[in-house]
Design an enzyme around this catalytic site. Structure first.
Site, PDB file in Angstrom:
ATOM      1  N   LYS A 149     -38.502 -74.692  -1.556  1.00  0.00           N
ATOM      2  CA  LYS A 149     -38.960 -74.422  -0.179  1.00  0.00           C
ATOM      3  C   LYS A 149     -39.296 -75.713   0.559  1.00  0.00           C
ATOM      4  O   LYS A 149     -38.993 -75.867   1.739  1.00  0.00           O
ATOM      5  CB  LYS A 149     -40.212 -73.517  -0.208  1.00  0.00           C
ATOM      6  N   HIS A 167     -44.972 -78.516  -3.235  1.00  0.00           N
ATOM      7  CA  HIS A 167     -43.698 -78.534  -2.511  1.00  0.00           C
ATOM      8  C   HIS A 167     -43.176 -79.963  -2.469  1.00  0.00           C
ATOM      9  O   HIS A 167     -43.834 -80.862  -1.944  1.00  0.00           O
ATOM     10  CB  HIS A 167     -43.893 -77.979  -1.095  1.00  0.00           C
ATOM     11  N   GLN A 202     -45.521 -70.188  -2.881  1.00  0.00           N
ATOM     12  CA  GLN A 202     -45.201 -69.313  -4.016  1.00  0.00           C
ATOM     13  C   GLN A 202     -43.895 -68.547  -3.735  1.00  0.00           C
ATOM     14  O   GLN A 202     -43.042 -69.084  -3.057  1.00  0.00           O
ATOM     15  CB  GLN A 202     -46.354 -68.340  -4.306  1.00  0.00           C
ATOM     16  N   THR A 232     -44.471 -78.898 -10.434  1.00  0.00           N
ATOM     17  CA  THR A 232     -44.858 -79.935  -9.481  1.00  0.00           C
ATOM     18  C   THR A 232     -46.379 -80.079  -9.437  1.00  0.00           C
ATOM     19  O   THR A 232     -46.910 -81.155  -9.184  1.00  0.00           O
ATOM     20  CB  THR A 232     -44.343 -79.559  -8.068  1.00  0.00           C
TER      21      THR A 232
END
Ligand code: GDP
Ligand code: IMO
Ligand code: MG
Length: 424
Positions: free
Chosen positions: A15, A40, A224, A299
Site C-alpha cells: 500500500k 508502509h 492493514q 516492516t
C-alpha cells in the site's frame, strides 16, 4: 479525483508504494485507521522509509498529511517519524494535521498488549505489541480513554491519567501479578509530547470537508488489510479496527460516496504475519522461496511472514465488501522462477465447495484450498516497463486472477521502486 487505497489481504500488500505513486497527483493524503502496527514502505531514490503513523504522502514535501479520528496515535512513534523525515530534510511543519478526536496509545496499552499475549501462550493472536487492541478497547469503553485533544489541557490530563493508571494498575496486579506503572512518569512524557504535537491538532473532519468543497484531490490511505478487519476479517486473529474499505468513512468523517475510486492492493501471492487460519499457506519450499525472494519479513516487527499461493476466494471477498473499482497487484517479480503457480479458486469446507470467503474462525479453520495450476515463467521481469512485454505466462497469470476476482488489475508491480510499477 479522490482515491482510497486499501489492502485486500492480511496487510503488507504494498500500500505504501501505491499511495506514494498516487500522492504525486494528490493535494492531501489521509491516514484514517490503525496505528503504529502499520509499516508502509516507500522508496525514494536511495532512501527507504518505513512509515508507521505518518501518511505515505509525507515523503513528498508539498503534500498535506492528515491523521484522522480513526487512528490510534502513539506519540513516541509519531515524533520519531517526524524526526526521521526531518533528518532527511523533509519537514512536516505547516502540512501535518492531527485530529483532536484520535485516541492516544500510552505505555500502559503496550504493557497490556504484551501481558495479554504472554498470558495467552500458544493461543496468542501474534499482535505487533504496539498497544493497538487495548487502546481501541479503551475507546469503545469510553471511561478510561485519552484523546489527542486532551494534550491541549495538561492540568485536566494529569487528573485523568491519575484515575486511569489507578484502574490499570489494579488490573495489572490482579490478572498478571505485574508491576505497577507510574502516572507521574506517563504525565511527564505527555507534557513533552504535547509541546511537539499540539501545533498539529485540529478538527480534521472540518478540514477535509472544506478541502472537498474546494475540489482538492484527496487520497485516503488504508492500513492493514480487509482480512484483518475487526468485524469482517478472520476474527479473533484480526486487528482492532475496521481495516477493510468499510472503515474509511467512520475513520475520517468523509462518506465513501465522495471517493471516486477505491483501489485494492494485493500481492501476486499471499502473506500473513501473526497467528490465524491461512488456507493457502505453503509451509514448505515454495513458501520459503517466496519469503526469501520477496523479502517477506515484517516492516514493523521484523517477523518472517507466512507465505502462500494467491487466494482468489479471500481477495474476491475484499473486493465485494469494499466495492473495489480497481486492483494494484504488487510483487509479480517475486514469482519468477517457479515452474508452476497455483491459484486458489475455491475452498472445500466439510465436504462442500464454496467460493465465498467465510469470515468465521470455525469454518475458515476447516477450509482446504482448491487450486487451478498454471505455468510459471523464468525470466527476470524487474526491468519490464510495459505489460505486453511481460512473459506471456505472467500476463496470463494476471488475466486469470482478474477473472476470478471480478475486478480489473490496472497496476502491476515488478519491484519495490516507484519506477518498477506499470499501468495497464
Ligand atoms: P504495506 O504495509 O502494504 O505498505 O507494505 P509493506 O511496506 O509492509 O511491505 C511491502 C514490501 O514489498 C516492502 O518491502 C516494499 O518495498 C516491497 N514491494 C512493494 N511492491 C513491490 C513489488 O512490486 N515487488 C517487490 N519485489 N517488492 C515490492
Ligand atoms: P500494514 O498497514 C500486516 C496483524 C498482526 C496480528 C494482528 C493483530 O503494514 O499492512 P495488532 O498489533 O494490530 O493488534 O495485531 O494484525 N497486523 C498486520 N499485519 N500488516 C499490518 O499493517 C498489520 N497490522 C496488524 O501481525 O496478526
Ligand atoms: Mg506493512
Amino acid at each position: 479525483m479522490n482515491y482510497c487505497v486499501v489492502g485486500l489481504q492480511w496487510g503488507d500488500e504494498g500500500k505504501g508504494k501505491v499511495v506514494d505513486i498516487l500522492a504525486e497527483n494528490s493535494d492531501i493524503v489521509v491516514r484514517y485507521g490503525g496505528g503504529a502496527n502499520a509499516g508502509h514502505t516507500v522508496i525514494v531514490g536511495d532512501n527507504r522509509f518505513a512509515l508507521h503513523l505518518l501518511p505515505s504522502g509525507s515523503v513528498r514535501p508539498q503534500t498535506i498529511c492528515v491523521i484522522t479520528n480513526g487512528v490510534v496515535v502513539d506519540p513516541d512513534v509519531l515524533i520519531k517519524g517526524i524526526d526521521t523525515l526531518g533528518e532527511k530534510g523533509i519537514s512536516l511543519d505547516g502540512r501535518l494535521l492531527i485530529s483532536e478526536n484520535a485516541h492516544v496509545v500510552l505505555p500502559y496499552h503496550k504493557k497490556e498488549d504484551q501481558l495479554r499475549e504472554e498470558a495467552l501462550g500458544k493461543n496468542k493472536i501474534g499482535t505487533t505489541i504496539r498497544g493497538i487492541g487495548p487502546c481501541y478497547a479503551d475507546k469503545v469503553g469510553r471511561s478510561y480513554a485519552v484523546r489527542v485533544g486532551d494534550l491541549r489541557d495538561l492540568e485536566r490530563l494529569k487528573a485523568k491519567l491519575q484515575k486511569i493508571v489507578e484502574h490499570k494498575n489494579k488490573i495489572f496486579a490482579a490478572l498478571y501479578g505485574a508491576e505497577s506503572i507510574d502516572a507521574g512518569e506517563i504525565f511527564e512524557k505527555c507534557k513533552l509530547h504535547a509541546q511537539r504535537i499540539v501545533p498539529f491538532i485540529t478538527d480534521t473532519t472540518e478540514f477535509l470537508h472544506k478541502a472537498i468543497a474546494e475540489d482538492k484531490s484527496i487520497l485516503f490511505e488504508g492500513a492493514q488489510g480487509s482480512l484483518l478487519d475487526l468485524d469482517h476479517g478472520t476474527f479473533p486473529f484480526v486487528t482492532s479496527s475496521n481495516s477493510s474499505a468499510l472503515g474509511m468513512p467512520a475513520g475520517c468523517g468523509v462518506p465513501a460516496k465522495l471517493v471516486d475510486e477505491f483501489i485494492g492492493v494485493v500481492k501476486a501471492y499471499t502473506t500473513r504475519v501473526g497467528a490465524g487460519p491461512f488456507p493457502v499457506e505453503q509451509d514448505n519450499e515454495t513458501g520459503q522461496y517466496i519469503r526469501e525472494k520477496g523479502n517477506e519479513y515484517g516492516t514493523t516487527t521484523g517477523r518472517p511472514r507466512r507465505c502462500g499461493w494467491f487466494d482468489a476466494v479471500a481477495v474476491s471477498y475484499g473486493v465485494k465488501i469494499g466495492a473495489i473499482d480497481s486492483v494494484a497487484m504488487m510483487h509479480l517479480d517475486t514469482l519468477s522462477g517457479l515452474k508452476e503457480l497455483s491459484i486458489c479458486r475455491a475452498y472445500e469446507i466439510n465436504g462442500k465447495e464454496t467460493s465465498f470467503f467465510p469470515a468465521n474462525d470455525d469454518r475458515l479453520s476447516q477450509a482446504k484450498g482448491l487450486y487451478e495450476t498454471v505455468p510459471g515463467w523464468d525470466e527476470d521481469i524487474t526491468e519490464v516497463k510495459d505489460f505486453k512485454d511481460l512473459p506471456v505466462n505472467a500476463q496470463d497469470y494476471v488475466r486469470r486472477i482478474e477473472e476470478y476476482i471480478a475486478a480489473p488489475i490496472t497496476t502491476v508491480g515488478v519491484g519495490p521502486k516507484r519506477s518498477q510499477t506499470m499501468n495497464r
